[in-house]
Each structure stands twice: as C-alpha cells, then as structure tokens.
Design a protein around this motif. Structure first.
Motif, PDB file in Angstrom:
ATOM      1  N   VAL A 128       2.402   6.402   2.687  1.00  0.00           N
ATOM      2  CA  VAL A 128       2.389   7.870   2.650  1.00  0.00           C
ATOM      3  C   VAL A 128       3.549   8.424   3.467  1.00  0.00           C
ATOM      4  N   ASN A 129       3.707   7.919   4.675  1.00  0.00           N
ATOM      5  CA  ASN A 129       4.782   8.422   5.535  1.00  0.00           C
ATOM      6  C   ASN A 129       6.156   8.169   4.932  1.00  0.00           C
ATOM      7  N   SER A 130       6.345   7.008   4.312  1.00  0.00           N
ATOM      8  CA  SER A 130       7.637   6.686   3.700  1.00  0.00           C
ATOM      9  C   SER A 130       7.931   7.569   2.494  1.00  0.00           C
ATOM     10  N   VAL A 131       6.940   7.778   1.635  1.00  0.00           N
ATOM     11  CA  VAL A 131       7.165   8.594   0.445  1.00  0.00           C
ATOM     12  C   VAL A 131       7.339  10.066   0.842  1.00  0.00           C
ATOM     13  N   ARG A 132       6.593  10.511   1.841  1.00  0.00           N
ATOM     14  CA  ARG A 132       6.805  11.880   2.336  1.00  0.00           C
ATOM     15  C   ARG A 132       8.224  12.044   2.871  1.00  0.00           C
TER      16      ARG A 132
ATOM     17  N   ARG B 262       4.906  16.002  -6.398  1.00  0.00           N
ATOM     18  CA  ARG B 262       4.635  15.815  -7.832  1.00  0.00           C
ATOM     19  C   ARG B 262       5.912  15.456  -8.579  1.00  0.00           C
ATOM     20  N   THR B 263       7.006  16.096  -8.253  1.00  0.00           N
ATOM     21  CA  THR B 263       8.285  15.793  -8.888  1.00  0.00           C
ATOM     22  C   THR B 263       8.692  14.354  -8.589  1.00  0.00           C
ATOM     23  N   LEU B 264       8.586  13.957  -7.334  1.00  0.00           N
ATOM     24  CA  LEU B 264       8.951  12.589  -6.956  1.00  0.00           C
ATOM     25  C   LEU B 264       8.041  11.582  -7.644  1.00  0.00           C
ATOM     26  N   ASP B 265       6.747  11.848  -7.680  1.00  0.00           N
ATOM     27  CA  ASP B 265       5.805  10.927  -8.322  1.00  0.00           C
ATOM     28  C   ASP B 265       6.135  10.736  -9.802  1.00  0.00           C
ATOM     29  N   ARG B 266       6.415  11.813 -10.489  1.00  0.00           N
ATOM     30  CA  ARG B 266       6.763  11.717 -11.919  1.00  0.00           C
ATOM     31  C   ARG B 266       8.021  10.873 -12.120  1.00  0.00           C
ATOM     32  N   ALA B 267       9.020  11.118 -11.303  1.00  0.00           N
ATOM     33  CA  ALA B 267      10.281  10.381 -11.446  1.00  0.00           C
ATOM     34  C   ALA B 267      10.092   8.895 -11.137  1.00  0.00           C
TER      35      ALA B 267
ATOM     36  N   PRO C  53       1.304  10.715  -2.080  1.00  0.00           N
ATOM     37  CA  PRO C  53       1.746  10.010  -3.284  1.00  0.00           C
ATOM     38  C   PRO C  53       0.550   9.389  -4.004  1.00  0.00           C
ATOM     39  N   ILE C  54       0.701   9.112  -5.273  1.00  0.00           N
ATOM     40  CA  ILE C  54      -0.324   8.379  -6.015  1.00  0.00           C
ATOM     41  C   ILE C  54      -0.010   6.894  -5.861  1.00  0.00           C
ATOM     42  N   LEU C  55      -1.026   6.146  -5.479  1.00  0.00           N
ATOM     43  CA  LEU C  55      -0.888   4.698  -5.328  1.00  0.00           C
ATOM     44  C   LEU C  55      -1.002   4.082  -6.715  1.00  0.00           C
ATOM     45  N   ASP C  56       0.113   3.603  -7.232  1.00  0.00           N
ATOM     46  CA  ASP C  56       0.191   3.125  -8.599  1.00  0.00           C
ATOM     47  C   ASP C  56       1.237   2.010  -8.645  1.00  0.00           C
ATOM     48  N   PHE C  57       0.979   0.962  -9.413  1.00  0.00           N
ATOM     49  CA  PHE C  57       1.916  -0.160  -9.438  1.00  0.00           C
ATOM     50  C   PHE C  57       3.300   0.265  -9.909  1.00  0.00           C
ATOM     51  N   ARG C  58       3.382   1.276 -10.748  1.00  0.00           N
ATOM     52  CA  ARG C  58       4.696   1.728 -11.209  1.00  0.00           C
ATOM     53  C   ARG C  58       5.478   2.399 -10.073  1.00  0.00           C
TER      54      ARG C  58
ATOM     55  N   PRO D 180      -6.526   3.670  -5.390  1.00  0.00           N
ATOM     56  CA  PRO D 180      -5.679   4.360  -6.372  1.00  0.00           C
ATOM     57  C   PRO D 180      -6.252   5.706  -6.834  1.00  0.00           C
ATOM     58  N   VAL D 181      -7.549   5.764  -7.118  1.00  0.00           N
ATOM     59  CA  VAL D 181      -8.150   7.028  -7.545  1.00  0.00           C
ATOM     60  C   VAL D 181      -8.227   7.989  -6.367  1.00  0.00           C
ATOM     61  N   ALA D 182      -8.569   7.479  -5.186  1.00  0.00           N
ATOM     62  CA  ALA D 182      -8.604   8.332  -3.989  1.00  0.00           C
ATOM     63  C   ALA D 182      -7.236   8.965  -3.757  1.00  0.00           C
ATOM     64  N   SER D 183      -6.179   8.178  -3.902  1.00  0.00           N
ATOM     65  CA  SER D 183      -4.829   8.724  -3.705  1.00  0.00           C
ATOM     66  C   SER D 183      -4.513   9.784  -4.755  1.00  0.00           C
ATOM     67  N   THR D 184      -5.028   9.610  -5.946  1.00  0.00           N
ATOM     68  CA  THR D 184      -4.819  10.588  -7.011  1.00  0.00           C
ATOM     69  C   THR D 184      -5.503  11.912  -6.675  1.00  0.00           C
TER      70      THR D 184
END
Length: 183
Positions: free
Chosen positions: A140-144, A155-160, A113-118, A98-102
């Motif tokens: 990563v590939n799916s979120v991209r 960043r926009t997608l992660d926030r949403a 993407p940030i790896l986060d349970f939310r 999770p921190v590495a992804s951040t």
C-alpha cells in the motif's frame, strides 16, 4: 518492499489507462456515492463488488447477512490503520485480502490499491507472493508513493497497472497465483 520496480513507465500511463476495460466496472462505480453516504456496504453492494472482482465467490458472499456486512464494512471504512482496514472485512465469508483490498479501493476515503496478480506483476513481482499484513502494508505504501510521484489518483494507476499486465504479462505467468499468508 520499501520501493517499487514498476514495469509501466509514467509516460505510458495515460495510454494504458485509456485502453483499460473490465466488465461490470460501472456497476461498482455507481455504488460509491451511496456507500460513502451510508458509511457501509449492504449485502447487495458486496455481491456486486464480489461479482466484479471474482464471480466464483458469489455463493460464499451470499452466505453473509446484511447486518453483518454493514457492521463489518462500517468498521473497515472508519479505520485509518492500513492493517486493520484489510483485516476487518476478512471476517465476512468469501472475503480474502484481494476482495478486501477491492472494497478499500472503491469505498475507503484513503487511497488503496487492489491486490491483484496483474497489478503485482506490473509493479515488478514475478513470483507467487505470500499475502501477509506486513506485505500488504508495504505494498500500500509503495503504490501510494508511486501514485503521488506520478501525480495520479489510485483508480487511474490501478487501471493502467492492470492493463499493462493484460498486454505484456507472459501467459504462463498468468497461472502463477499469489499464495495467501497468515493475516
């Protein structure tokens, strides 16, 4: 995971993103130009990011040396491999996936993407998921792909995604933690 089952709709993305607010985000965002210019993070940078992502890891992160943080993060930011990018920073004390992804999300030139349970929940994951390199690469590939399909930056997608979960994820699901797998 070859596709995604996102709960958030594209039409609602901007609305959720606009309601997103998370403490200390400005302090992390402010680091981006200097980190990108140097090509690595310092120990102080890592402490700032760690405090934003998960304050409970502060004592662990403080056990790293500045020289090690710089060496490890320089390698992390230079690689184009999705697997190595998340694997390399785990050499640092207090840094798991999770921190590495951040770190990748904020400072790598490629979108991560940030790896986060939310975010995972908003992407359609209900159960505890085992973090593995296979899962990471697929995620990563799916979120991209989703960011590309919706024509938004990561960043926009992660926030949403985070905000959607914050408003809709059942309370008992918040207790479900993702189990780390073997890297």
């Amino acid at each position: 995971m070859s596709s995604y089952n996102v709960r958030l709709s594209q039409q609602d993305l901007a609305s959720y993103c606009s309601r997103y607010s998370y403490p200390l985000e400005e302090s992390v965002s402010a680091l981006v130009p200097a980190v990108k210019s140097r090509g690595c993070l310092t120990l102080d940078d890592l402490k700032t990011v760690g405090n934003w992502k998960s304050p409970r890891i502060r004592p662990k992160i403080a056990r790293n040396t500045d020289a090690l943080v710089q060496e490890v993060t320089r390698s992390m930011l230079q690689t184009k491999s999705i697997r190595l990018a998340v694997y390399i920073p785990q050499a640092l004390v207090g840094v798991g996936m999770p921190v590495a992804s951040t770190l990748l999300h904020w400072f790598h030139d490629d979108p991560y993407p940030i790896l986060d349970f939310r975010a995972l929940w908003s992407m359609g994951f209900d159960d505890g998921t085992v973090y593995s390199l296979d899962f990471w690469e697929s995620y990563v590939n799916s979120v991209r792909q989703l960011a590309q399909d919706w024509n938004v930056d990561m960043r926009t997608l992660d926030r949403a995604l985070w905000q959607y979960s914050n408003e809709h994820q059942p309370a008992q699901a918040n207790a479900v933690k993702v189990r780390p797998g073997n890297p």
